[in-house]
Design a protein around this motif. Structure first.
Motif, PDB file in Angstrom:
ATOM      1  N   VAL A 136      74.038  23.308  30.658  1.00  0.00           N
ATOM      2  CA  VAL A 136      73.053  22.299  31.031  1.00  0.00           C
ATOM      3  C   VAL A 136      72.876  22.372  32.545  1.00  0.00           C
ATOM      4  CG1 VAL A 136      72.545  19.833  31.176  1.00  0.00           C
ATOM      5  CG2 VAL A 136      73.628  20.769  29.115  1.00  0.00           C
ATOM      6  N   VAL A 137      71.658  22.638  32.983  1.00  0.00           N
ATOM      7  CA  VAL A 137      71.368  22.793  34.409  1.00  0.00           C
ATOM      8  C   VAL A 137      70.451  21.662  34.853  1.00  0.00           C
ATOM      9  CG1 VAL A 137      70.431  24.301  36.189  1.00  0.00           C
ATOM     10  CG2 VAL A 137      71.548  25.299  34.171  1.00  0.00           C
ATOM     11  N   LEU A 138      70.882  20.931  35.864  1.00  0.00           N
ATOM     12  CA  LEU A 138      70.076  19.855  36.434  1.00  0.00           C
ATOM     13  C   LEU A 138      69.662  20.276  37.838  1.00  0.00           C
ATOM     14  CD1 LEU A 138      72.338  16.936  35.210  1.00  0.00           C
ATOM     15  CD2 LEU A 138      70.090  17.517  34.321  1.00  0.00           C
ATOM     16  N   VAL A 139      68.375  20.494  38.027  1.00  0.00           N
ATOM     17  CA  VAL A 139      67.886  20.919  39.336  1.00  0.00           C
ATOM     18  C   VAL A 139      67.899  19.707  40.269  1.00  0.00           C
ATOM     19  CG1 VAL A 139      65.946  21.873  40.619  1.00  0.00           C
ATOM     20  CG2 VAL A 139      66.503  22.763  38.341  1.00  0.00           C
ATOM     21  N   SER A 140      68.625  19.830  41.360  1.00  0.00           N
ATOM     22  CA  SER A 140      68.798  18.736  42.307  1.00  0.00           C
ATOM     23  C   SER A 140      68.265  19.175  43.672  1.00  0.00           C
ATOM     24  CB  SER A 140      70.276  18.339  42.378  1.00  0.00           C
ATOM     25  OG  SER A 140      70.454  17.192  43.181  1.00  0.00           O
ATOM     26  N   THR A 141      68.845  18.637  44.737  1.00  0.00           N
ATOM     27  CA  THR A 141      68.412  18.985  46.086  1.00  0.00           C
ATOM     28  C   THR A 141      69.469  18.583  47.100  1.00  0.00           C
ATOM     29  OG1 THR A 141      66.787  18.545  47.835  1.00  0.00           O
ATOM     30  CG2 THR A 141      67.172  16.787  46.254  1.00  0.00           C
ATOM     31  N   VAL A 142      69.534  19.319  48.186  1.00  0.00           N
ATOM     32  CA  VAL A 142      70.450  18.978  49.270  1.00  0.00           C
ATOM     33  C   VAL A 142      70.053  17.653  49.908  1.00  0.00           C
ATOM     34  CG1 VAL A 142      69.132  20.192  51.057  1.00  0.00           C
ATOM     35  CG2 VAL A 142      71.616  19.924  51.303  1.00  0.00           C
ATOM     36  N   VAL A 143      68.776  17.248  49.759  1.00  0.00           N
ATOM     37  CA  VAL A 143      68.321  15.985  50.333  1.00  0.00           C
ATOM     38  C   VAL A 143      68.997  14.796  49.649  1.00  0.00           C
ATOM     39  CG1 VAL A 143      66.274  14.604  50.905  1.00  0.00           C
ATOM     40  CG2 VAL A 143      66.130  17.080  50.902  1.00  0.00           C
ATOM     41  N   LYS A 237      80.598  20.887  41.151  1.00  0.00           N
ATOM     42  CA  LYS A 237      80.171  20.890  42.538  1.00  0.00           C
ATOM     43  C   LYS A 237      78.638  20.931  42.583  1.00  0.00           C
ATOM     44  CE  LYS A 237      84.276  23.663  43.522  1.00  0.00           C
ATOM     45  NZ  LYS A 237      84.691  23.742  42.094  1.00  0.00           N
ATOM     46  N   LEU A 238      78.098  20.651  43.757  1.00  0.00           N
ATOM     47  CA  LEU A 238      76.671  20.809  43.992  1.00  0.00           C
ATOM     48  C   LEU A 238      76.474  22.184  44.607  1.00  0.00           C
ATOM     49  CD1 LEU A 238      73.750  19.748  44.154  1.00  0.00           C
ATOM     50  CD2 LEU A 238      74.340  18.735  46.376  1.00  0.00           C
ATOM     51  N   TYR A 239      75.829  23.069  43.872  1.00  0.00           N
ATOM     52  CA  TYR A 239      75.653  24.444  44.339  1.00  0.00           C
ATOM     53  C   TYR A 239      74.269  24.660  44.934  1.00  0.00           C
ATOM     54  CZ  TYR A 239      79.940  25.928  42.007  1.00  0.00           C
ATOM     55  OH  TYR A 239      81.251  26.086  41.632  1.00  0.00           O
ATOM     56  N   SER A 240      74.234  25.465  45.975  1.00  0.00           N
ATOM     57  CA  SER A 240      72.969  25.934  46.519  1.00  0.00           C
ATOM     58  C   SER A 240      72.514  27.146  45.714  1.00  0.00           C
ATOM     59  CB  SER A 240      73.144  26.334  47.986  1.00  0.00           C
ATOM     60  OG  SER A 240      72.018  27.052  48.455  1.00  0.00           O
ATOM     61  N   HIS A 241      71.229  27.512  45.847  1.00  0.00           N
ATOM     62  CA  HIS A 241      70.725  28.716  45.173  1.00  0.00           C
ATOM     63  C   HIS A 241      71.456  29.967  45.648  1.00  0.00           C
ATOM     64  CE1 HIS A 241      68.375  30.257  48.686  1.00  0.00           C
ATOM     65  NE2 HIS A 241      68.483  28.987  49.046  1.00  0.00           N
ATOM     66  N   THR A 242      72.087  29.893  46.808  1.00  0.00           N
ATOM     67  CA  THR A 242      72.843  31.033  47.326  1.00  0.00           C
ATOM     68  C   THR A 242      74.213  31.153  46.687  1.00  0.00           C
ATOM     69  OG1 THR A 242      73.759  29.698  49.114  1.00  0.00           O
ATOM     70  CG2 THR A 242      71.679  30.853  49.554  1.00  0.00           C
ATOM     71  N   GLY A 243      74.601  30.119  45.950  1.00  0.00           N
ATOM     72  CA  GLY A 243      75.939  30.089  45.366  1.00  0.00           C
ATOM     73  C   GLY A 243      76.937  29.329  46.217  1.00  0.00           C
ATOM     74  N   ASP A 244      76.513  28.926  47.422  1.00  0.00           N
ATOM     75  CA  ASP A 244      77.391  28.146  48.285  1.00  0.00           C
ATOM     76  C   ASP A 244      77.544  26.725  47.746  1.00  0.00           C
ATOM     77  OD1 ASP A 244      77.650  30.261  50.101  1.00  0.00           O
ATOM     78  OD2 ASP A 244      75.851  29.657  51.201  1.00  0.00           O
ATOM     79  N   VAL A 245      78.680  26.114  48.035  1.00  0.00           N
ATOM     80  CA  VAL A 245      78.925  24.735  47.623  1.00  0.00           C
ATOM     81  C   VAL A 245      78.424  23.797  48.711  1.00  0.00           C
ATOM     82  CG1 VAL A 245      80.689  23.019  47.028  1.00  0.00           C
ATOM     83  CG2 VAL A 245      80.922  25.384  46.244  1.00  0.00           C
ATOM     84  N   LEU A 246      77.606  22.830  48.321  1.00  0.00           N
ATOM     85  CA  LEU A 246      77.075  21.846  49.242  1.00  0.00           C
ATOM     86  C   LEU A 246      77.863  20.547  49.104  1.00  0.00           C
ATOM     87  CD1 LEU A 246      73.277  22.441  48.538  1.00  0.00           C
ATOM     88  CD2 LEU A 246      74.569  23.234  50.523  1.00  0.00           C
ATOM     89  N   PRO A 247      77.956  19.759  50.157  1.00  0.00           N
ATOM     90  CA  PRO A 247      78.690  18.486  50.064  1.00  0.00           C
ATOM     91  C   PRO A 247      77.908  17.461  49.251  1.00  0.00           C
ATOM     92  CG  PRO A 247      77.680  18.697  52.229  1.00  0.00           C
ATOM     93  CD  PRO A 247      77.459  20.017  51.534  1.00  0.00           C
ATOM     94  N   TRP A 248      78.628  16.685  48.453  1.00  0.00           N
ATOM     95  CA  TRP A 248      77.991  15.622  47.695  1.00  0.00           C
ATOM     96  C   TRP A 248      77.520  14.514  48.649  1.00  0.00           C
ATOM     97  CZ3 TRP A 248      76.540  16.536  42.974  1.00  0.00           C
ATOM     98  CH2 TRP A 248      77.290  17.342  42.134  1.00  0.00           C
TER      99      TRP A 248
END
Length: 248
Positions: A136-143, A237-248
């Motif tokens: 299950v993929v939920l498209v989110s945002t760093v914003v 985790k919250l992942y970026s499209h690059t595969g990097d982990v972004l802070p919640w």
């Protein structure tokens, strides 16, 4: 044959994901859209056989449309749905300040971006449970990041709030779905060059003029790679499209 269902598939990132997935003859793809007569969808229908491509009607602003959409999708998915990609979203007031936020528009953004995905996941979960991949993929945002909010304080305030709400739902639900072997992924697709987002462009132009959005193609390629590599996690985790982990 791996199966994918992508919501918000008639334009932008959703259309890009569907188009890229269809280029692999091994995939079966369902485009879930508000308007199945959209030119972009009809074009894909003419290019790809019904044995690999289907279209269903699903409108995040109309909760009553979601259960029938899941019933329709089930007709095409006897072996279940491997990948549910909840991508549909709205952003009505990217340039609004706290003083100018339209509360009625904000309510609608919350309905579509935060509340509707609950019903989408609920209705399609039986199909996900039947599948092999169970993602299950939920498209989110760093914003929507609470940690980074002070740095993005005036950027897409209401949109970010709706996605922050989605993020907490995703993280809580992922811990429950983990017990069933279902992989949940919250994913930031990047700042993408699409037909929307003039408010974001203006915001970055004032603060970092050299910053540029990535292409839909780049976002899609990166995003699909992250989805493919995603592993079962209890504390997601919250992942970026690059595969990097972004802070919640």
């Amino acid at each position: 044959m791996p199966s994918y269902l992508v919501t918000g598939a008639s334009r932008g990132i959703g259309l890009g994901i569907v188009t890229k997935l269809l280029q692999d003859p091994e995939n079966f793809v369902i485009a879930a859209v508000r308007n199945p007569e959209a030119e972009s969808i009809k074009k894909l229908g003419n290019e790809y056989p019904k044995a690999r491509f289907a279209v269903i009607t699903l409108d995040y602003s109309d909760y009553a449309s979601i259960a029938p959409a899941a019933d329709e999708a089930a007709k095409f998915l006897p072996a279940g749905l491997d990948h549910l990609i909840s991508n549909a979203a709205v952003s009505f007031q990217e340039g609004a300040s706290f003083e100018t936020i339209d509360l009625k528009l904000f309510e609608e953004e919350l309905r579509v971006n935060t509340v509707a995905p609950i019903e989408v996941v609920r209705q399609f979960l039986p199909l996900v449970r039947k599948s092999a991949a169970k993602k299950v993929v939920l498209v989110s945002t760093v914003v929507g990041s609470l940690e980074l909010a002070p740095n993005l304080a005036t950027l897409a305030i209401t949109y970010g709030a709706t996605k922050a709400g989605l993020n907490i739902l995703a993280r809580k639900w992922a811990a429950v779905l983990y017990e069933e072997g279902i992989t949940t992924l919250a994913l930031h697709p990047g700042w993408v060059e699409t037909g929307s987002g003039p408010g974001i462009k203006d915001w970055w132009a004032k603060r970092d003029p050299d910053r540029r959005p990535i292409t839909v193609q780049q976002s899609v390629e990166d995003t699909l790679r992250v989805i493919k590599e995603a592993k079962l996690e209890e504390k997601i985790k919250l992942y970026s499209h690059t595969g990097d982990v972004l802070p919640w």
